[in-house]
Scaffold this active site. Sequence first.
Site, mmCIF file in Angstrom:
data_model
loop_
_atom_site.group_PDB
_atom_site.id
_atom_site.type_symbol
_atom_site.label_atom_id
_atom_site.label_comp_id
_atom_site.label_asym_id
_atom_site.label_seq_id
_atom_site.Cartn_x
_atom_site.Cartn_y
_atom_site.Cartn_z
ATOM 1 N N ASP A 72 53.215 35.271 25.872
ATOM 2 C CA ASP A 72 52.102 34.316 25.888
ATOM 3 C C ASP A 72 51.106 34.859 26.904
ATOM 4 O OD1 ASP A 72 50.328 32.309 26.433
ATOM 5 O OD2 ASP A 72 51.813 30.701 26.451
ATOM 6 N N ARG A 130 36.900 27.912 22.536
ATOM 7 C CA ARG A 130 38.163 27.222 22.835
ATOM 8 C C ARG A 130 39.044 27.326 21.590
ATOM 9 N NH1 ARG A 130 39.753 24.281 27.041
ATOM 10 N NH2 ARG A 130 37.912 25.082 28.058
ATOM 11 N N GLU A 159 41.368 25.486 3.684
ATOM 12 C CA GLU A 159 42.835 25.587 3.800
ATOM 13 C C GLU A 159 43.339 26.755 2.979
ATOM 14 O OE1 GLU A 159 45.088 21.897 3.267
ATOM 15 O OE2 GLU A 159 43.470 20.887 4.311
ATOM 16 N N LYS A 181 39.724 31.865 27.780
ATOM 17 C CA LYS A 181 39.910 32.084 29.227
ATOM 18 C C LYS A 181 39.278 33.427 29.588
ATOM 19 C CE LYS A 181 44.052 29.164 29.573
ATOM 20 N NZ LYS A 181 44.799 29.009 28.315
ATOM 21 N N TYR A 217 35.911 22.880 4.243
ATOM 22 C CA TYR A 217 37.371 23.042 4.267
ATOM 23 C C TYR A 217 37.733 24.404 3.720
ATOM 24 C CZ TYR A 217 39.536 18.746 5.841
ATOM 25 O OH TYR A 217 40.017 17.740 6.633
ATOM 26 N N THR A 266 45.232 32.235 24.019
ATOM 27 C CA THR A 266 43.996 31.475 23.819
ATOM 28 C C THR A 266 42.839 32.473 23.754
ATOM 29 O OG1 THR A 266 43.817 31.209 26.199
ATOM 30 C CG2 THR A 266 44.745 29.357 24.967
HETATM 31 N N1 DSN Z 1 45.603 24.558 30.877
HETATM 32 C C1 DSN Z 1 45.768 25.983 30.985
HETATM 33 C C2 DSN Z 1 45.606 26.455 32.380
HETATM 34 O O1 DSN Z 1 44.752 25.933 33.080
HETATM 35 O O2 DSN Z 1 46.312 27.368 32.796
HETATM 36 C C3 DSN Z 1 47.031 26.439 30.391
HETATM 37 O O3 DSN Z 1 47.113 25.909 29.119
#
Ligand code: DSN
Length: 442
Positions: A199, A234, A55, A228, A53, A225
């Site tokens: 975003d 992730r 925090e 991607k 942990y 994120t």
């Molecule tokens: N689930 C993602 C996507 O496939 O675009 C977005 O959060």
Amino acid sequence: MLNHTFAQADPQVYQIMEQELERQRSTLMLIPSENYASRAVMSAMGSIFTNKYAEGYPGARYYNGCENYDQLENLAIERAKELFHCEHVNVQVHTGSQANMAAYYAMLKLGDKILAMSVDQGGHLTHGKKQNFSGQFYEPHFYSVDPETHLIDYDQVLEKAKEVRPQLIVAGASAYPRIIDFQIFREIADEVGAYLMADIAHIVGLVAAGSHPDPVPYCDLVTSTTHKTLRGPRGAIIMCKQEWAERVDQGVFPGVQAGPLMQIVAAKAVCFKEAQSFGFREYQRQIIRNCQALGQSLIEEGFEPVTGGTDNHLLLIDLSNKNITGQEAADLLEAAGMVCNKNLIPYDKRSPTETSGIRPGTPALTTRGMREEQMYQIGKWMAEVIHHGRDTQATMPFDAVDRASADGNSHKGRGEESLISRIRGEVADLCAQFPIYLDLDD
Ligand code: DSN
């Protein structure tokens, strides 16, 4: 027990992982939000950093024994700041949705107005969808793409912003194949006195590599994120101006999260280092070239990409002239080894569960080392499957296709060769030429 291997400790789960490894190896990952993380990233994710942990933040934790975690988090922060040239970054936030939640929580009061792109136009659930927290806790308003060109209509965004007077404008999308002009969004936000948040979950790798205009100089906050186009674990990050650093950090913890996933923070640090390499910049440029080659191949077969093509890592293919839904097309493509997702197109007449589109993308295939030549071929296979796959499905149901593939006899169906099983075999052959995770099952 502590020292058992994964396979010894839980053969059932291990077997499912082996099945998944085989699926990833032998099919084409065309979902634009997916990618193959490196061995280093995966090792960090599965490391002993999961045992603690932590925090709080470096130097101010609520648990003892965090000296290595302070060092780790500071390293991740420094690398992210160097990569994105941002003033401040929070690397603890767990997911893209939680990043947006923490960002809103940091900057807004309950009931404040958000102006964003709606999901049916290419936006994300967390941009104000009424079934999502963002549509429940805040007052969502939406801007649209132009009904003809399907490009963001910045004049309409300005008009809408003046009408609504939002506290926050969100620039960013999950299914928009063109460049987003963050400078114009800044001018619009300034005109109405709103915060501007980008975003960039989808395009973050392109931004890091300089292959998409940078939102950081123009935005109060940038959420993303890390799994991607960035090809990390992730997870997510929030970047912001120094002015908002304390609010953002408090928004994440104790605002919407408690204990950080420090093994994921470790993997983020690894991916930020990977993203600083020359090879990563070249990888991002190739993603775009590959996506344009895939689009060209599909256009030649009579497909209509929304906006006519792409500037980034994804295509949104309008199937409304093809007498097939997005769901049906994605199912047929999957049977042929090409894993895509259905997607709404702007002004779609079908429901989100059916849709009139699919959203293929090239980040993962580019990681495998595929280039324009392979993308061109994949476009031809996709066209053949979408145009003629249903005819052959009548003579060869999915389970027969599955059996043919499982037999290692994927080129041949029973009796007459089906189009789906022939292409499934050709896809498997292509995958074998571009292998992934050679020694994962050691
Ligand atoms: N689930 C993602 C996507 O496939 O675009 C977005 O959060």
